[in-house]
Motif scaffolding. Structure first.
Motif, PDB file in Angstrom:
ATOM      1  N   VAL A  85       0.491  -0.855  -0.134  1.00 16.03           N
ATOM      2  CA  VAL A  85      -0.106  -0.268   0.297  1.00 16.03           C
ATOM      3  C   VAL A  85       1.194   1.197  -0.096  1.00 16.03           C
ATOM      4  CG1 VAL A  85      -1.496   1.329   1.135  1.00 16.03           C
ATOM      5  CG2 VAL A  85      -1.911  -1.373   1.004  1.00 16.03           C
ATOM      6  N   LYS A  86       2.240   1.351   0.596  1.00 17.51           N
ATOM      7  CA  LYS A  86       3.279   2.355   0.893  1.00 17.51           C
ATOM      8  C   LYS A  86       3.491   2.954  -0.793  1.00 17.51           C
ATOM      9  CE  LYS A  86       6.629   4.065   3.171  1.00 17.51           C
ATOM     10  NZ  LYS A  86       7.563   4.056   2.817  1.00 17.51           N
ATOM     11  N   GLN A  87       3.627   1.452  -1.706  1.00 17.60           N
ATOM     12  CA  GLN A  87       4.260   1.617  -2.581  1.00 17.60           C
ATOM     13  C   GLN A  87       3.363   2.285  -3.114  1.00 17.60           C
ATOM     14  OE1 GLN A  87       6.711  -1.904  -3.778  1.00 17.60           O
ATOM     15  NE2 GLN A  87       8.371  -1.960  -2.259  1.00 17.60           N
ATOM     16  N   ALA A  88       2.385   1.583  -3.246  1.00 14.57           N
ATOM     17  CA  ALA A  88       1.309   1.924  -3.980  1.00 14.57           C
ATOM     18  C   ALA A  88       1.167   3.836  -4.202  1.00 14.57           C
ATOM     19  CB  ALA A  88      -0.106   1.538  -3.978  1.00 14.57           C
ATOM     20  N   LYS A  89       1.189   4.431  -2.615  1.00 16.40           N
ATOM     21  CA  LYS A  89       1.030   5.558  -2.535  1.00 16.40           C
ATOM     22  C   LYS A  89       1.678   6.340  -3.361  1.00 16.40           C
ATOM     23  CE  LYS A  89      -1.110   7.038   1.325  1.00 16.40           C
ATOM     24  NZ  LYS A  89      -2.814   7.499   0.640  1.00 16.40           N
ATOM     25  N   GLU A  90       2.686   6.326  -2.816  1.00 15.67           N
ATOM     26  CA  GLU A  90       4.042   6.765  -3.404  1.00 15.67           C
ATOM     27  C   GLU A  90       4.488   6.719  -4.643  1.00 15.67           C
ATOM     28  OE1 GLU A  90       7.272   4.129  -1.399  1.00 15.67           O
ATOM     29  OE2 GLU A  90       6.777   5.581   0.783  1.00 15.67           O
ATOM     30  N   LEU A  91       4.457   5.791  -5.507  1.00 20.66           N
ATOM     31  CA  LEU A  91       3.773   5.414  -6.910  1.00 20.66           C
ATOM     32  C   LEU A  91       2.842   6.742  -7.443  1.00 20.66           C
ATOM     33  CD1 LEU A  91       5.398   1.992  -7.605  1.00 20.66           C
ATOM     34  CD2 LEU A  91       5.777   4.519  -8.588  1.00 20.66           C
ATOM     35  N   TYR A  92       1.992   6.510  -7.212  1.00 22.43           N
ATOM     36  CA  TYR A  92       0.392   6.933  -7.980  1.00 22.43           C
ATOM     37  C   TYR A  92       1.029   8.400  -7.955  1.00 22.43           C
ATOM     38  CZ  TYR A  92      -4.133   9.085  -7.563  1.00 22.43           C
ATOM     39  OH  TYR A  92      -5.746   9.324  -7.833  1.00 22.43           O
ATOM     40  N   LYS A  93       1.542   9.050  -6.033  1.00 18.52           N
ATOM     41  CA  LYS A  93       1.972  10.236  -6.639  1.00 18.52           C
ATOM     42  C   LYS A  93       3.501  10.575  -7.653  1.00 18.52           C
ATOM     43  CE  LYS A  93       1.397  11.027  -1.752  1.00 18.52           C
ATOM     44  NZ  LYS A  93       1.358  11.238  -0.415  1.00 18.52           N
ATOM     45  N   LYS A  94       3.690  10.125  -7.337  1.00 17.86           N
ATOM     46  CA  LYS A  94       5.041  10.252  -8.566  1.00 17.86           C
ATOM     47  C   LYS A  94       4.802   9.871  -9.889  1.00 17.86           C
ATOM     48  CE  LYS A  94       9.203   7.386 -10.563  1.00 17.86           C
ATOM     49  NZ  LYS A  94      10.367   6.274 -10.209  1.00 17.86           N
ATOM     50  N   HIS A  95       3.545   9.178 -10.306  1.00 17.76           N
ATOM     51  CA  HIS A  95       3.228   9.205 -11.505  1.00 17.76           C
ATOM     52  C   HIS A  95       1.303  10.320 -12.078  1.00 17.76           C
ATOM     53  CE1 HIS A  95       6.135   6.843 -13.087  1.00 17.76           C
ATOM     54  NE2 HIS A  95       6.180   5.571 -11.830  1.00 17.76           N
ATOM     55  N   TYR A  96       1.285  10.574 -10.856  1.00 16.38           N
ATOM     56  CA  TYR A  96       0.392  11.434 -10.967  1.00 16.38           C
ATOM     57  C   TYR A  96      -0.027  11.822 -11.933  1.00 16.38           C
ATOM     58  CZ  TYR A  96      -3.936  14.155  -8.969  1.00 16.38           C
ATOM     59  OH  TYR A  96      -5.496  14.882  -8.997  1.00 16.38           O
ATOM     60  N   ALA A  97       0.239  12.759 -12.523  1.00 12.66           N
ATOM     61  CA  ALA A  97       0.279  14.090 -14.050  1.00 12.66           C
ATOM     62  C   ALA A  97      -0.305  12.595 -15.127  1.00 12.66           C
ATOM     63  CB  ALA A  97       1.184  14.957 -14.721  1.00 12.66           C
ATOM     64  N   GLU A  98       0.741  12.034 -15.299  1.00 10.58           N
ATOM     65  CA  GLU A  98       0.272  10.884 -16.385  1.00 10.58           C
ATOM     66  C   GLU A  98      -1.013  10.324 -15.963  1.00 10.58           C
ATOM     67  OE1 GLU A  98       4.275   9.033 -19.148  1.00 10.58           O
ATOM     68  OE2 GLU A  98       4.048   8.242 -16.824  1.00 10.58           O
ATOM     69  N   LEU A  99      -0.776   9.801 -14.807  1.00  8.92           N
ATOM     70  CA  LEU A  99      -2.231   8.324 -14.148  1.00  8.92           C
ATOM     71  C   LEU A  99      -3.324   9.234 -14.502  1.00  8.92           C
ATOM     72  CD1 LEU A  99      -0.882   6.842 -11.254  1.00  8.92           C
ATOM     73  CD2 LEU A  99      -1.425   5.917 -13.318  1.00  8.92           C
ATOM     74  N   THR A 100      -3.534  10.954 -14.440  1.00  7.01           N
ATOM     75  CA  THR A 100      -4.110  11.791 -14.169  1.00  7.01           C
ATOM     76  C   THR A 100      -5.319  11.697 -16.162  1.00  7.01           C
ATOM     77  OG1 THR A 100      -4.215  12.600 -12.384  1.00  7.01           O
ATOM     78  CG2 THR A 100      -5.535  14.438 -14.129  1.00  7.01           C
ATOM     79  N   ARG A 101      -4.300  11.892 -17.071  1.00  8.48           N
ATOM     80  CA  ARG A 101      -3.611  12.041 -18.125  1.00  8.48           C
ATOM     81  C   ARG A 101      -4.438  10.867 -18.743  1.00  8.48           C
ATOM     82  NH1 ARG A 101      -1.223  10.492 -22.505  1.00  8.48           N
ATOM     83  NH2 ARG A 101       0.614   9.482 -21.298  1.00  8.48           N
ATOM     84  N   ILE A 102      -3.800  10.121 -18.362  1.00  3.30           N
ATOM     85  CA  ILE A 102      -4.330   8.503 -19.612  1.00  3.30           C
ATOM     86  C   ILE A 102      -5.922   7.994 -18.917  1.00  3.30           C
ATOM     87  CG2 ILE A 102      -4.004   6.151 -19.091  1.00  3.30           C
ATOM     88  CD1 ILE A 102      -1.093   6.866 -19.321  1.00  3.30           C
ATOM     89  N   GLY A 103      -6.025   8.357 -16.979  1.00  2.00           N
ATOM     90  CA  GLY A 103      -7.479   7.799 -16.654  1.00  2.00           C
ATOM     91  C   GLY A 103      -8.391   8.997 -17.375  1.00  2.00           C
TER      92      GLY A 103
END
Length: 324
Positions: A85-103
């Motif tokens: 969960v900790k890693q998931a949250k860190e990676l979510y923040k790291k890739h937030y811009a890209e994930l948001t665009r794709i989402g």
């Protein structure tokens, strides 16, 4: 005497292995002919099968999959530990811009993209080290599911023919599941997406392509980002378990389930939504275990992988990303 028996046994096993190798080589000739007939270029076919090897470990893995059945109370903490969960949250923040665009492009909440990434391959760390051509050729030759694996092998050769990955870099699991989102080759053909605009669909090394491919799979399979996946619930005493089941005809609206006495896990009433969503009641471990009301998005996760363990692990990790 024991020494003689040992030598005889060794010679027998060696002879069997040689015969098997010859049979496999003959089988590969048939695979190559089929690939050429299906329009895959001869140079790609030659390169793909140039060093193909029978992999007995793949067959062993297929036949010796664990049979012990864990309860969800045992499984979920193992599949979704705090460190993941900790890693998931860190990676979510790291890739937030890209994930948001794709989402936004595909209509999928980014937390589910990250959760799939985490459950499938531990965020790209465990993707398998088998040559996909080796694995699929072996599994087709083994014969238990020959038609399925031959079809997947032809899809893998098509991917190579399209230039998305080099032969030596096409690695995956013993069953041929590939890359950071563990797509079978046919899923790659149908759903892989170019997330960074470079003209390739690289689910092995390019995170943007991994995210876009996962999102495209969910989107094309019926995902609705207006809703989540479902929720864990509590049943009233004496509840009629004949209503349980994720099949057509057993769905009800949240209002209807609320009327039947089902509550959120903390005992509060089910949410009242402007558009009363349809849900199914599922109790994988029976009424004494974890019980859920699941929405159609959960059904979409079950298309990705037909294991309810998998779908619930992804769902719980996605919830932890959002809530913790």
């Amino acid at each position: 005497m024991k020494k003689i028996l040992s030598v005889v046994l060794g010679l027998s096993l060696a002879s069997t292995a040689i015969a098997q190798d010859k049979d496999f080589d003959q089988y590969v000739k048939g695979l190559k002919a089929e690939a050429i007939e299906k329009g895959i270029s001869a140079p790609i076919v030659d390169r793909a099968f140039a060093e193909v090897n029978y992999k007995p470990r793949a067959v062993k893995a297929d036949r010796n999959q664990p049979e012990k059945r864990l309860t969800l109370d045992e499984y979920i903490p193992k599949a979704v530990p705090d460190w993941k969960v900790k890693q998931a949250k860190e990676l979510y923040k790291k890739h937030y811009a890209e994930l948001t665009r794709i989402g936004e492009e595909y209509g999928v909440q980014p937390r589910f993209i990250v959760a799939l990434w985490g459950i499938e391959s531990n965020f790209g760390r465990f993707t398998g080290n088998y040559s996909v051509v080796d694995a699929l050729s072996t599994m087709a030759y083994d014969g238990r599911r020959e038609e399925f694996f031959r079809k997947e092998l032809m899809a893998a050769l098509t991917i190579l023919d399209q230039g998305h990955i080099e032969v030596e870099d096409m690695k995956g699991s013993w069953a041929g599941a590939m890359g950071q989102c563990q797509f079978m080759p046919s899923s790659f053909i149908n759903f892989a997406a170019d997330g960074n605009g470079d003209g390739k669909k690289d689910i092995w090394n390019t995170e943007a392509d991994v995210f876009a491919s996962a999102a495209n799979y969910l989107s094309q399979s019926g995902w609705d980002d207006s809703y989540t996946w479902g929720r864990q619930v509590k049943l009233p005493n004496g509840f009629d378990m004949n209503l349980e089941g994720r099949v057509q005809g057993k769905e009800k609206t949240l209002t209807e389930w609320n009327t039947l006495g089902i509550t959120r896990y903390d005992g509060r009433a089910l949410p009242k939504l402007d558009n009363d969503i349809v849900a199914w009641l599922t109790a994988p471990d029976n009424a004494n275990g974890r019980v859920y009301l699941v929405y159609n998005n959960y059904n979409v996760l079950m298309k990705w992988n037909r294991s309810y363990y998998f779908a619930l692990a992804v769902s719980h990790l996605a919830d932890r990303i959002m809530l913790d």
